[in-house]
Write a protein that holds these residues in place. Structure first.
Motif, PDB file in Angstrom:
ATOM      1  N   TYR A 134      -6.872   0.989  -4.850  1.00  9.52           N
ATOM      2  CA  TYR A 134      -6.995   0.221  -6.084  1.00  9.52           C
ATOM      3  C   TYR A 134      -8.476   0.081  -6.388  1.00  9.52           C
ATOM      4  CZ  TYR A 134      -7.188  -3.856  -9.135  1.00  9.52           C
ATOM      5  OH  TYR A 134      -7.452  -4.709 -10.170  1.00  9.52           O
ATOM      6  N   GLY A 165      -9.706  -1.577  -9.439  1.00 10.99           N
ATOM      7  CA  GLY A 165      -9.886  -2.449 -10.598  1.00 10.99           C
ATOM      8  C   GLY A 165     -11.045  -3.397 -10.418  1.00 10.99           C
ATOM      9  N   VAL A 166     -11.494  -3.974 -11.520  1.00 10.17           N
ATOM     10  CA  VAL A 166     -12.623  -4.911 -11.472  1.00 10.17           C
ATOM     11  C   VAL A 166     -12.181  -6.305 -11.053  1.00 10.17           C
ATOM     12  CG1 VAL A 166     -14.040  -3.644 -13.116  1.00 10.17           C
ATOM     13  CG2 VAL A 166     -12.429  -5.350 -13.961  1.00 10.17           C
ATOM     14  N   ILE A 167     -10.900  -6.589 -11.148  1.00  7.63           N
ATOM     15  CA  ILE A 167     -10.358  -7.881 -10.741  1.00  7.63           C
ATOM     16  C   ILE A 167      -9.570  -7.683  -9.449  1.00  7.63           C
ATOM     17  CG2 ILE A 167      -8.802  -9.764 -11.377  1.00  7.63           C
ATOM     18  CD1 ILE A 167      -9.395  -9.059 -14.317  1.00  7.63           C
ATOM     19  N   ALA A 168      -9.851  -8.497  -8.445  1.00  4.84           N
ATOM     20  CA  ALA A 168      -9.149  -8.386  -7.163  1.00  4.84           C
ATOM     21  C   ALA A 168      -7.653  -8.621  -7.362  1.00  4.84           C
ATOM     22  CB  ALA A 168      -9.709  -9.399  -6.169  1.00  4.84           C
ATOM     23  N   LEU A 169      -6.864  -7.944  -6.557  1.00  7.52           N
ATOM     24  CA  LEU A 169      -5.415  -8.108  -6.623  1.00  7.52           C
ATOM     25  C   LEU A 169      -5.030  -9.510  -6.171  1.00  7.52           C
ATOM     26  CD1 LEU A 169      -4.216  -4.717  -5.090  1.00  7.52           C
ATOM     27  CD2 LEU A 169      -4.210  -5.389  -7.497  1.00  7.52           C
ATOM     28  N   GLY A 170      -4.287 -10.227  -7.003  1.00 11.60           N
ATOM     29  CA  GLY A 170      -3.861 -11.576  -6.672  1.00 11.60           C
ATOM     30  C   GLY A 170      -2.584 -11.611  -5.858  1.00 11.60           C
ATOM     31  N   GLY A 175      -5.826  -8.913  -2.521  1.00 12.34           N
ATOM     32  CA  GLY A 175      -7.229  -9.006  -2.146  1.00 12.34           C
ATOM     33  C   GLY A 175      -7.808  -7.744  -1.532  1.00 12.34           C
ATOM     34  N   THR A 231      -8.144  -3.279  -1.299  1.00 12.34           N
ATOM     35  CA  THR A 231      -8.268  -2.147  -2.223  1.00 12.34           C
ATOM     36  C   THR A 231      -7.565  -0.892  -1.717  1.00 12.34           C
ATOM     37  OG1 THR A 231     -10.376  -1.507  -1.221  1.00 12.34           O
ATOM     38  CG2 THR A 231     -10.469  -2.987  -3.146  1.00 12.34           C
ATOM     39  N   ASP A 270       3.133  -3.782 -10.292  1.00 14.08           N
ATOM     40  CA  ASP A 270       2.431  -4.642 -11.249  1.00 14.08           C
ATOM     41  C   ASP A 270       2.156  -3.835 -12.516  1.00 14.08           C
ATOM     42  OD1 ASP A 270       0.608  -6.126 -12.743  1.00 14.08           O
ATOM     43  OD2 ASP A 270      -0.488  -6.835 -10.984  1.00 14.08           O
ATOM     44  N   SER A 312       0.600  -4.461 -15.091  1.00 10.81           N
ATOM     45  CA  SER A 312      -0.720  -4.614 -15.709  1.00 10.81           C
ATOM     46  C   SER A 312      -1.743  -3.636 -15.131  1.00 10.81           C
ATOM     47  CB  SER A 312      -1.227  -6.054 -15.546  1.00 10.81           C
ATOM     48  OG  SER A 312      -1.552  -6.307 -14.186  1.00 10.81           O
TER      49      SER A 312
END
Length: 131
Positions: free
Chosen positions: A4, A6-11, A56, A58, A90, A92
């Motif tokens: 992963y 992405g710029v936002i950590a996986l919640g 959290g 990657t 997910d 998104s």
């Protein structure tokens, strides 16, 4: 493994579904100027086709597992198996078509397999020194 970036950590944990799409071999050959054969469906099994990227993190906590059956190969040509990310839990998360497929090149010689792979992107397997 699945990554992963992405710029936002996986919640939360994200499940990644993997599969093979032998039709992708034609596109690979066209892009690379090669003429490799798609692997016959009875020559392999995708033993682990779902991996999880923990919240959290990657990278997935396990890898896909492909089992090859050397006795099923009928010739010594190089065959290609595309293993792709076909979905994630997910919605998104957008998948990158350029990074979603790993091409595994396999040649069976006298019931011994030679397996060549490089990265999760298209790569020129004709440049591999082991050929």
């Amino acid at each position: 493994w699945a990554n992963y970036s992405g710029v936002i950590a996986l919640g939360s944990d994200v499940d990644v579904q993997l599969g093979s799409d032998l039709k992708k071999v034609d596109g690979y050959n066209e892009r690379q100027g090669t003429d490799y054969a798609p692997i016959d469906e009875n020559c392999f099994s995708l033993r682990v086709d779902k991996v999880t990227i923990p919240a959290g993190q990657t990278i997935s906590s396990s890898a896909a597992i492909v089992e090859f059956y050397s006795e099923k190969f009928t010739d010594e040509r190089i065959h290609v198996l595309p293993v792709s990310i076909i979905g994630v839990s997910d919605s998104s998360i957008a998948l990158s078509e350029d990074l979603a497929t790993l091409y595994i090149a396999v040649r069976c010689k006298a019931a011994a397999l030679e397996i060549f792979t490089d990265s999760l992107t298209d790569f020129d397997i004709s440049q591999t020194e082991k050929w």
